[in-house]
Write an enzyme that holds these catalytic residues in place. Structure first.
Site, PDB file in Angstrom:
ATOM      1  N   MET A  64       0.857  -1.218  -0.047  1.00 13.63           N
ATOM      2  CA  MET A  64       0.047  -0.064  -0.088  1.00 13.63           C
ATOM      3  C   MET A  64       0.853   1.335  -0.071  1.00 13.63           C
ATOM      4  O   MET A  64       1.813   1.398   0.966  1.00 13.63           O
ATOM      5  CB  MET A  64      -1.029   0.148   1.415  1.00 13.63           C
ATOM      6  CG  MET A  64      -2.049  -1.078   1.255  1.00 13.63           C
ATOM      7  SD  MET A  64      -2.869  -1.019   2.727  1.00 13.63           S
ATOM      8  CE  MET A  64      -1.543  -2.116   3.671  1.00 13.63           C
ATOM      9  N   ILE A 104       1.802  -5.478   8.287  1.00  9.42           N
ATOM     10  CA  ILE A 104       3.437  -4.800   8.591  1.00  9.42           C
ATOM     11  C   ILE A 104       3.532  -3.291   8.396  1.00  9.42           C
ATOM     12  O   ILE A 104       3.164  -2.614   7.326  1.00  9.42           O
ATOM     13  CB  ILE A 104       4.333  -5.446   7.368  1.00  9.42           C
ATOM     14  CG1 ILE A 104       4.129  -7.184   7.631  1.00  9.42           C
ATOM     15  CG2 ILE A 104       5.656  -5.134   7.495  1.00  9.42           C
ATOM     16  CD1 ILE A 104       4.722  -7.799   6.347  1.00  9.42           C
ATOM     17  N   GLY A 142       1.338   4.113   5.013  1.00 12.71           N
ATOM     18  CA  GLY A 142       2.316   3.256   4.066  1.00 12.71           C
ATOM     19  C   GLY A 142       2.786   1.905   4.764  1.00 12.71           C
ATOM     20  O   GLY A 142       3.278   2.003   5.814  1.00 12.71           O
ATOM     21  N   SER A 143       2.482   0.896   4.225  1.00 14.82           N
ATOM     22  CA  SER A 143       2.436  -0.448   4.769  1.00 14.82           C
ATOM     23  C   SER A 143       2.214  -1.469   3.778  1.00 14.82           C
ATOM     24  O   SER A 143       2.094  -1.322   2.465  1.00 14.82           O
ATOM     25  CB  SER A 143       1.437  -0.646   5.891  1.00 14.82           C
ATOM     26  OG  SER A 143       0.135  -0.071   5.328  1.00 14.82           O
ATOM     27  N   ARG A 144       2.068  -2.888   4.220  1.00  9.92           N
ATOM     28  CA  ARG A 144       1.935  -3.793   3.515  1.00  9.92           C
ATOM     29  C   ARG A 144       1.306  -5.013   4.462  1.00  9.92           C
ATOM     30  O   ARG A 144       1.352  -4.804   5.165  1.00  9.92           O
ATOM     31  CB  ARG A 144       3.263  -4.462   2.835  1.00  9.92           C
ATOM     32  CG  ARG A 144       3.569  -5.585   3.095  1.00  9.92           C
ATOM     33  CD  ARG A 144       4.817  -6.131   2.228  1.00  9.92           C
ATOM     34  NE  ARG A 144       5.264  -7.475   2.712  1.00  9.92           N
ATOM     35  CZ  ARG A 144       6.629  -7.889   2.551  1.00  9.92           C
ATOM     36  NH1 ARG A 144       7.579  -7.041   2.244  1.00  9.92           N
ATOM     37  NH2 ARG A 144       6.723  -8.966   2.763  1.00  9.92           N
TER      38      ARG A 144
END
Length: 217
Positions: free
Chosen positions: A97, A155, A185-187
């Site tokens: 993301m 994450i 911001g991440s995943r």
């Protein structure tokens, strides 16, 4: 509509923007500088609002489908050894993301939460290979009648400083409903049984709560 996790930040942002506008009026009479300050305040507000947006998603609940838990881009599809919970090989699907994506996490499937754990950690960029094991993260396992146990991992990235996880062990959850939020911001990684038939491919852009990631036939 905005996610509840952003209400406080949005309110603080509004106060900051009002302060910027007032400062532009009273600190300087130079119209160019005033317009620059107005622009900075407006852009800052828009960025915060778009980050915490929570658009309505229409999930077609189906126990034979695993849906995307978040918006973003598929950056990893590979067989890996999952060493925290399963301790065996799994099919990993990772969705990255960017800061402009919707950051709501949704349950990828219905079932019972068997495991939910928070891990403090680093803030490597979310696409870093070691981010799944070294970054701040949460691990959640849902047991589903069709797919068995499926693990997903929120994450944090280089900008993300807080992960919100609503999954509580031994509770029933419903596919497509709100599972949490990751700020800035991440995943999210999905760990699926080996042999799971995927409905997506590398570099696909997926929509949380709607895109079908995997199918059981």
């Amino acid at each position: 509509m905005f996610h509840k996790e952003g209400h406080k930040i949005i309110l603080i942002t509004l106060f900051i923007v009002v302060a910027i506008f007032l400062a532009a009026e009273y600190i300087t009479s130079n119209e160019i500088i005033q317009y620059i300050l107005y622009g900075i305040g407006f852009v800052f507000l828009v960025l915060i609002l778009q980050f915490f947006r929570n658009p309505k998603r229409y999930t077609q609940q189906n126990d034979n489908h695993i849906i995307a838990p978040v918006d973003g881009k598929v950056v990893v599809i590979e067989e890996v050894f999952e060493k925290e919970y399963f301790k065996d090989n799994r099919l990993q699907v990772s969705i990255f993301m960017s800061p402009i994506n919707v950051h709501v996490t949704r349950y990828a499937l219905s079932g019972v939460v068997k495991f939910s754990k928070y891990h403090p950690g680093k803030f490597l960029v979310a696409w870093h290979p070691k981010a799944s094991e070294e970054n701040e993260r949460t691990t959640v396992v849902i047991e589903n009648q069709t797919f068995g146990e499926v693990l997903y991992r929120q994450i944090a990235g280089a900008l993300a400083k807080r992960i919100v996880n609503y999954a509580t062990e031994n509770t029933n959850v419903v596919q497509g409903t709100d599972a949490g939020f990751i700020k800035f911001g991440s995943r999210v990684d999905l760990f699926l049984p080996i042999g799971t038939k995927l409905n997506i491919k590398l570099n696909d852009v997926v929509k949380g709560g709607e895109t079908i990631v995997a199918i059981n036939e």
